[in-house]
Design a protein around this motif. Structure first.
Motif, short mmCIF file in Angstrom:
data_model
loop_
_atom_site.label_atom_id
_atom_site.label_comp_id
_atom_site.label_asym_id
_atom_site.label_seq_id
_atom_site.Cartn_x
_atom_site.Cartn_y
_atom_site.Cartn_z
N LEU A 192 -8.16 23.34 7.51
CA LEU A 192 -9.62 23.38 7.33
C LEU A 192 -10.28 24.79 6.93
O LEU A 192 -11.49 24.81 6.72
N THR A 193 -9.29 25.72 6.75
CA THR A 193 -9.76 26.89 6.69
C THR A 193 -9.92 27.31 5.36
O THR A 193 -9.13 26.91 4.18
N THR A 194 -11.02 28.37 5.07
CA THR A 194 -10.96 29.31 3.52
C THR A 194 -9.90 30.52 3.84
O THR A 194 -10.34 31.20 4.96
N MET A 195 -9.12 30.65 3.05
CA MET A 195 -8.10 31.89 3.27
C MET A 195 -8.34 32.78 1.89
O MET A 195 -8.61 32.18 0.67
N GLY A 196 -8.30 33.98 2.15
CA GLY A 196 -8.01 34.68 0.63
C GLY A 196 -7.24 35.91 0.90
O GLY A 196 -6.62 36.32 1.93
N TRP A 197 -6.96 36.48 -0.38
CA TRP A 197 -6.37 37.82 -0.41
C TRP A 197 -7.31 38.92 -1.15
O TRP A 197 -8.11 38.75 -1.99
N TYR A 198 -7.10 39.88 -0.36
CA TYR A 198 -7.73 41.26 -0.95
C TYR A 198 -6.84 42.20 -0.96
O TYR A 198 -5.67 42.12 -0.71
N ARG A 199 -7.27 43.55 -1.70
CA ARG A 199 -6.41 44.38 -2.05
C ARG A 199 -7.23 45.78 -2.11
O ARG A 199 -8.52 45.69 -2.04
N GLN A 200 -6.48 46.77 -1.52
CA GLN A 200 -6.96 48.26 -1.15
C GLN A 200 -6.10 49.30 -2.45
O GLN A 200 -5.21 49.47 -1.49
N ASN A 233 -10.27 27.17 -0.74
CA ASN A 233 -10.78 26.58 0.18
C ASN A 233 -10.04 25.34 0.82
O ASN A 233 -8.83 25.25 0.53
N ALA A 234 -10.54 24.93 1.89
CA ALA A 234 -9.80 23.57 2.48
C ALA A 234 -9.38 22.56 1.51
O ALA A 234 -8.17 21.89 1.59
N VAL A 235 -10.11 22.55 0.48
CA VAL A 235 -9.82 21.14 -0.56
C VAL A 235 -9.04 21.79 -1.86
O VAL A 235 -8.93 21.04 -2.57
N GLY A 236 -8.64 23.14 -1.79
CA GLY A 236 -7.74 23.62 -2.94
C GLY A 236 -8.81 24.30 -3.82
O GLY A 236 -8.29 24.82 -4.90
N GLY A 237 -9.92 24.37 -3.74
CA GLY A 237 -10.91 25.11 -4.58
C GLY A 237 -10.70 26.54 -4.68
O GLY A 237 -10.26 27.23 -3.43
N THR A 238 -10.71 27.11 -5.77
CA THR A 238 -10.23 28.57 -5.75
C THR A 238 -11.31 29.33 -6.36
O THR A 238 -11.99 28.77 -7.34
N ASN A 239 -11.31 30.68 -6.26
CA ASN A 239 -12.12 31.63 -6.99
C ASN A 239 -11.31 32.98 -7.17
O ASN A 239 -10.60 33.52 -6.15
N TYR A 240 -11.50 33.75 -8.38
CA TYR A 240 -10.76 34.88 -8.60
C TYR A 240 -11.61 36.18 -8.90
O TYR A 240 -12.70 35.74 -9.51
#
Length: 111
Positions: A31-39, A52-59
């Motif tokens: 049910l979660t939205t997960m993300g990758w960040y970088r520093q 997001n939970a339904v596989g929608g992505t943004n970059y």
């Protein structure tokens, strides 16, 4: 307490590929939205990609066409597949879920 554990970083030559993984200790992972960040060294932490939970992505713009985020709900894991890596992709990559962060995994791209 949610734990996020990243793996898969390392040293790679420019033009190479790496796949990062992040496993979450949460029962409602699907049910979660997960993300990758970088520093990068000496810089702020920025978004790389989210799913997001339904596989929608943004970059982020720099990730479009080179990086792909995906998820495996059965394994409670997200992935970041990185292709055509450049020296400027060198950074610590962090997994994120809401207010929770992993410890990060170092990606170093040599020229």
């Amino acid at each position: 307490q949610v734990q996020l554990v990243e793996s898969g970083g390392g040293l790679v030559q420019a033009g190479g590929s790496l796949t990062l993984s992040c496993t979450a200790s949460i029962t409602t992972f699907s049910l979660t939205t997960m993300g990758w960040y970088r520093q990068p060294p000496g810089e702020e932490r920025d978004l790389v990609a989210r799913i997001n939970a339904v596989g929608g992505t943004n970059y982020a713009d720099f990730a479009q066409g080179r990086f792909t985020i995906s998820r495996d709900n059965a394994k409670k894991t997200i992935y970041l597949h990185m292709n055509d890596l450049k020296p400027e992709d060198t950074a610590v990559y962090y997994c994120n879920l809401a207010a929770f962060w992993g410890r990060g995994t170092q990606v170093t791209v040599s020229s």
